[in-house]
Design a protein around this motif. Sequence first.
Motif, PDB file in Angstrom:
ATOM      1  N   PHE A 159      10.350 -72.555 116.138  1.00  0.00           N
ATOM      2  CA  PHE A 159       9.405 -73.233 115.862  1.00  0.00           C
ATOM      3  C   PHE A 159       9.291 -74.734 114.880  1.00  0.00           C
ATOM      4  CE2 PHE A 159       8.231 -68.773 116.566  1.00  0.00           C
ATOM      5  CZ  PHE A 159       7.309 -68.927 117.558  1.00  0.00           C
ATOM      6  N   GLY A 160      10.455 -75.128 114.905  1.00  0.00           N
ATOM      7  CA  GLY A 160      10.639 -76.440 114.464  1.00  0.00           C
ATOM      8  C   GLY A 160      11.458 -76.449 113.036  1.00  0.00           C
ATOM      9  N   PRO A 161      11.700 -77.555 112.722  1.00  0.00           N
ATOM     10  CA  PRO A 161      13.076 -77.317 111.847  1.00  0.00           C
ATOM     11  C   PRO A 161      12.707 -76.839 110.416  1.00  0.00           C
ATOM     12  CG  PRO A 161      12.198 -79.959 111.742  1.00  0.00           C
ATOM     13  CD  PRO A 161      11.342 -78.890 112.788  1.00  0.00           C
ATOM     14  N   ASP A 162      11.620 -76.461 110.011  1.00  0.00           N
ATOM     15  CA  ASP A 162      11.137 -76.212 108.561  1.00  0.00           C
ATOM     16  C   ASP A 162      10.890 -74.769 108.699  1.00  0.00           C
ATOM     17  OD1 ASP A 162      11.555 -78.572 107.331  1.00  0.00           O
ATOM     18  OD2 ASP A 162       9.584 -79.342 107.952  1.00  0.00           O
ATOM     19  N   PHE A 163      10.958 -74.129 110.024  1.00  0.00           N
ATOM     20  CA  PHE A 163      10.621 -72.754 110.131  1.00  0.00           C
ATOM     21  C   PHE A 163      11.971 -71.848 110.470  1.00  0.00           C
ATOM     22  CE2 PHE A 163       6.605 -74.485 109.981  1.00  0.00           C
ATOM     23  CZ  PHE A 163       5.942 -73.879 109.074  1.00  0.00           C
ATOM     24  N   ALA A 164      12.440 -71.104 110.137  1.00  0.00           N
ATOM     25  CA  ALA A 164      13.596 -70.226 110.788  1.00  0.00           C
ATOM     26  C   ALA A 164      13.368 -68.607 110.791  1.00  0.00           C
ATOM     27  CB  ALA A 164      14.580 -70.350 109.795  1.00  0.00           C
ATOM     28  N   ASP A 165      13.747 -68.328 111.996  1.00  0.00           N
ATOM     29  CA  ASP A 165      13.622 -66.725 112.328  1.00  0.00           C
ATOM     30  C   ASP A 165      14.934 -66.268 112.206  1.00  0.00           C
ATOM     31  OD1 ASP A 165      12.670 -64.310 113.247  1.00  0.00           O
ATOM     32  OD2 ASP A 165      13.506 -64.723 115.179  1.00  0.00           O
ATOM     33  N   VAL A 166      15.275 -65.602 111.262  1.00  0.00           N
ATOM     34  CA  VAL A 166      16.676 -65.028 110.655  1.00  0.00           C
ATOM     35  C   VAL A 166      16.570 -63.369 111.113  1.00  0.00           C
ATOM     36  CG1 VAL A 166      18.075 -64.765 108.651  1.00  0.00           C
ATOM     37  CG2 VAL A 166      16.673 -66.529 108.829  1.00  0.00           C
TER      38      VAL A 166
ATOM     39  N   ARG B  90      19.138 -49.571  99.239  1.00  0.00           N
ATOM     40  CA  ARG B  90      19.828 -48.765 100.527  1.00  0.00           C
ATOM     41  C   ARG B  90      21.202 -49.339 100.663  1.00  0.00           C
ATOM     42  NH1 ARG B  90      16.143 -49.832 105.611  1.00  0.00           N
ATOM     43  NH2 ARG B  90      17.879 -48.895 106.560  1.00  0.00           N
ATOM     44  N   GLY B  91      21.810 -50.092  99.815  1.00  0.00           N
ATOM     45  CA  GLY B  91      23.340 -50.335  99.899  1.00  0.00           C
ATOM     46  C   GLY B  91      23.852 -51.127 101.271  1.00  0.00           C
ATOM     47  N   ILE B  92      22.750 -51.994 101.614  1.00  0.00           N
ATOM     48  CA  ILE B  92      23.080 -52.778 102.941  1.00  0.00           C
ATOM     49  C   ILE B  92      24.203 -53.526 102.917  1.00  0.00           C
ATOM     50  CG2 ILE B  92      21.993 -54.426 104.585  1.00  0.00           C
ATOM     51  CD1 ILE B  92      19.263 -53.499 103.278  1.00  0.00           C
ATOM     52  N   GLN B  93      25.218 -53.262 103.889  1.00  0.00           N
ATOM     53  CA  GLN B  93      26.217 -54.294 104.090  1.00  0.00           C
ATOM     54  C   GLN B  93      26.038 -55.241 105.375  1.00  0.00           C
ATOM     55  OE1 GLN B  93      29.183 -54.588 102.150  1.00  0.00           O
ATOM     56  NE2 GLN B  93      27.736 -53.090 100.798  1.00  0.00           N
ATOM     57  N   VAL B  94      25.853 -56.526 105.066  1.00  0.00           N
ATOM     58  CA  VAL B  94      25.523 -57.302 106.058  1.00  0.00           C
ATOM     59  C   VAL B  94      26.685 -57.431 106.942  1.00  0.00           C
ATOM     60  CG1 VAL B  94      24.677 -59.699 106.871  1.00  0.00           C
ATOM     61  CG2 VAL B  94      23.607 -58.391 104.865  1.00  0.00           C
ATOM     62  N   GLU B  95      26.387 -57.446 108.247  1.00  0.00           N
ATOM     63  CA  GLU B  95      27.670 -57.645 109.226  1.00  0.00           C
ATOM     64  C   GLU B  95      27.471 -59.024 109.909  1.00  0.00           C
ATOM     65  OE1 GLU B  95      27.501 -54.148 111.758  1.00  0.00           O
ATOM     66  OE2 GLU B  95      27.941 -52.873 109.905  1.00  0.00           O
ATOM     67  N   ASP B  96      26.119 -59.428 110.282  1.00  0.00           N
ATOM     68  CA  ASP B  96      25.822 -60.703 110.984  1.00  0.00           C
ATOM     69  C   ASP B  96      24.445 -61.205 110.476  1.00  0.00           C
ATOM     70  OD1 ASP B  96      26.345 -62.879 112.381  1.00  0.00           O
ATOM     71  OD2 ASP B  96      25.728 -61.760 114.322  1.00  0.00           O
ATOM     72  N   VAL B  97      24.388 -62.570 110.494  1.00  0.00           N
ATOM     73  CA  VAL B  97      23.125 -63.031 110.509  1.00  0.00           C
ATOM     74  C   VAL B  97      23.050 -64.188 111.487  1.00  0.00           C
ATOM     75  CG1 VAL B  97      21.343 -64.748 108.729  1.00  0.00           C
ATOM     76  CG2 VAL B  97      23.087 -62.785 107.606  1.00  0.00           C
ATOM     77  N   ALA B  98      21.888 -64.159 112.171  1.00  0.00           N
ATOM     78  CA  ALA B  98      21.702 -65.142 113.234  1.00  0.00           C
ATOM     79  C   ALA B  98      20.098 -65.788 112.868  1.00  0.00           C
ATOM     80  CB  ALA B  98      21.587 -64.487 114.378  1.00  0.00           C
ATOM     81  N   VAL B  99      20.131 -67.190 113.103  1.00  0.00           N
ATOM     82  CA  VAL B  99      19.017 -68.092 112.540  1.00  0.00           C
ATOM     83  C   VAL B  99      18.671 -68.860 113.973  1.00  0.00           C
ATOM     84  CG1 VAL B  99      18.511 -70.034 111.327  1.00  0.00           C
ATOM     85  CG2 VAL B  99      20.058 -68.541 110.314  1.00  0.00           C
ATOM     86  N   ASN B 100      17.442 -68.757 114.167  1.00  0.00           N
ATOM     87  CA  ASN B 100      16.788 -69.538 115.351  1.00  0.00           C
ATOM     88  C   ASN B 100      15.636 -70.311 114.592  1.00  0.00           C
ATOM     89  OD1 ASN B 100      15.582 -70.269 117.520  1.00  0.00           O
ATOM     90  ND2 ASN B 100      15.221 -68.148 118.174  1.00  0.00           N
ATOM     91  N   HIS B 101      15.518 -71.501 115.144  1.00  0.00           N
ATOM     92  CA  HIS B 101      14.540 -72.637 114.710  1.00  0.00           C
ATOM     93  C   HIS B 101      13.484 -72.870 116.015  1.00  0.00           C
ATOM     94  CE1 HIS B 101      16.251 -73.798 110.903  1.00  0.00           C
ATOM     95  NE2 HIS B 101      17.427 -73.460 111.388  1.00  0.00           N
TER      96      HIS B 101
END
Length: 145
Positions: free
Chosen positions: A93-100, A80-91
């Motif tokens: 459920f703990g330090p070993d799982f990330a919702d991106v 799809r030729g995706i151009q990333v503008e932003d990435v947000a990371v949330n933890h």
Amino acid sequence: MTARRTAALGAAGLATAALLALTGCDSENQDEARTEKETASAYVEALNARDPDALAKLGRPGDQGAQQGARDLVNREGGRGIQVEDVAVNHEFGPDFADVAIWGTDSKGRTYRHRLTLERTGKTWYVPLGSAPGTPKPSSATTRS
């Protein structure tokens, strides 16, 4: 360069190679550290390149079905030729799982928004693409009492 110096450099190179082999630091066995954002970027790059092998390498080692999961994902979302503008990371459920959350646009100017769940082992973040070895498959059977 003198013959003696060339021989010394060759011997040093062989010694380094032997040391790396003994410590397991060759490129195929090295568990390289990768942050959440680096993993998300590599994920998008693999999709854009329609490269299921690169995508499968982002999966946890030993996951069953990771290669097939990567192929399915590339067939569904790749190229799809995706151009990333932003990435947000949330933890949440703990330090070993990330919702991106990944935001960007595709090659046709359409908005791209995708949520990706990552898991960490050691210093490396992985995309769960299959199931861990020994994980039971969910049953579709139902029982009534």
